[in-house]
Scaffold this motif. Sequence first.
Motif, PDB file in Angstrom:
ATOM      1  N   ALA A  41      -0.087   1.460  16.163  1.00  0.00           N
ATOM      2  CA  ALA A  41       0.659   2.488  16.900  1.00  0.00           C
ATOM      3  C   ALA A  41       1.652   1.847  17.861  1.00  0.00           C
ATOM      4  O   ALA A  41       2.782   2.322  18.013  1.00  0.00           O
ATOM      5  CB  ALA A  41      -0.302   3.403  17.650  1.00  0.00           C
ATOM      6  N   GLY A  42       1.261   0.756  18.497  1.00  0.00           N
ATOM      7  CA  GLY A  42       2.147   0.069  19.430  1.00  0.00           C
ATOM      8  C   GLY A  42       3.374  -0.502  18.747  1.00  0.00           C
ATOM      9  O   GLY A  42       4.497  -0.364  19.241  1.00  0.00           O
ATOM     10  N   PHE A  43       3.186  -1.130  17.588  1.00  0.00           N
ATOM     11  CA  PHE A  43       4.328  -1.663  16.860  1.00  0.00           C
ATOM     12  C   PHE A  43       5.231  -0.538  16.362  1.00  0.00           C
ATOM     13  O   PHE A  43       6.462  -0.631  16.450  1.00  0.00           O
ATOM     14  CB  PHE A  43       3.878  -2.541  15.693  1.00  0.00           C
ATOM     15  N   LEU A  44       4.649   0.547  15.850  1.00  0.00           N
ATOM     16  CA  LEU A  44       5.457   1.672  15.381  1.00  0.00           C
ATOM     17  C   LEU A  44       6.255   2.268  16.531  1.00  0.00           C
ATOM     18  O   LEU A  44       7.465   2.506  16.407  1.00  0.00           O
ATOM     19  CB  LEU A  44       4.565   2.726  14.719  1.00  0.00           C
ATOM     20  N   ASP A  45       5.614   2.495  17.655  1.00  0.00           N
ATOM     21  CA  ASP A  45       6.315   3.054  18.814  1.00  0.00           C
ATOM     22  C   ASP A  45       7.435   2.133  19.287  1.00  0.00           C
ATOM     23  O   ASP A  45       8.514   2.585  19.679  1.00  0.00           O
ATOM     24  CB  ASP A  45       5.343   3.305  19.961  1.00  0.00           C
ATOM     25  N   ASN A  46       7.192   0.838  19.249  1.00  0.00           N
ATOM     26  CA  ASN A  46       8.209  -0.124  19.664  1.00  0.00           C
ATOM     27  C   ASN A  46       9.452  -0.002  18.779  1.00  0.00           C
ATOM     28  O   ASN A  46      10.573   0.032  19.285  1.00  0.00           O
ATOM     29  CB  ASN A  46       7.626  -1.536  19.607  1.00  0.00           C
TER      30      ASN A  46
END
Length: 188
Positions: A41-46
């Motif tokens: 989720a963190g990579f996608l949001d980034n």
Amino acid sequence: MTWTAPEASRTPGTRTTGERRTLADLLTEGSLVAGERETLAGFLDNFRGSLLKKCAGLTGEQLAERTVGPSNLTLLGLVRHMAKVERTWFRERFAGQSFPPMYDVAKGKDADFEDLDPGRAGEDYDRLLEEIHLADEAIAGASLDDTFVHLGTAYSLRVVHVHMISEYARHVGHADLIRESLDGVTGS
């Protein structure tokens, strides 16, 4: 008054399953050992936020300008395309929701890239933000192991995350070139 894309952060909204965190947050807080869901989720949001940052401060006309010939890519086209991709993978395929096509099918499969109206850039930008929010809602509480079948092949929510990360990464690279060609802005 001419619409201009707003300043953006690397985290376009708040996840319904908890607080969004950027890769920078993960790095500075020592969370490189976060769980799989939080990491994906963190990579996608980034990457979602990176695309929005590439648009920040530009008018609808600038967002619709083709700068890297002979490609049909524009920042506005990328915004429209990613709205469609968010809806397709998270809401239609994973959650099984049904919607009419987002763009005019009579204008071809690349209508998201080619049927641009700079006067509607604000609406297109808001549609991407809304699709990101609705995608997050559609997967809230779901397990990365949850599956769906598309064209006879089973997919997990985990694979959808990885696919979306790669889709955004590819297009953020395009956005880098387009933005630099527009006004010389480089970097994040």
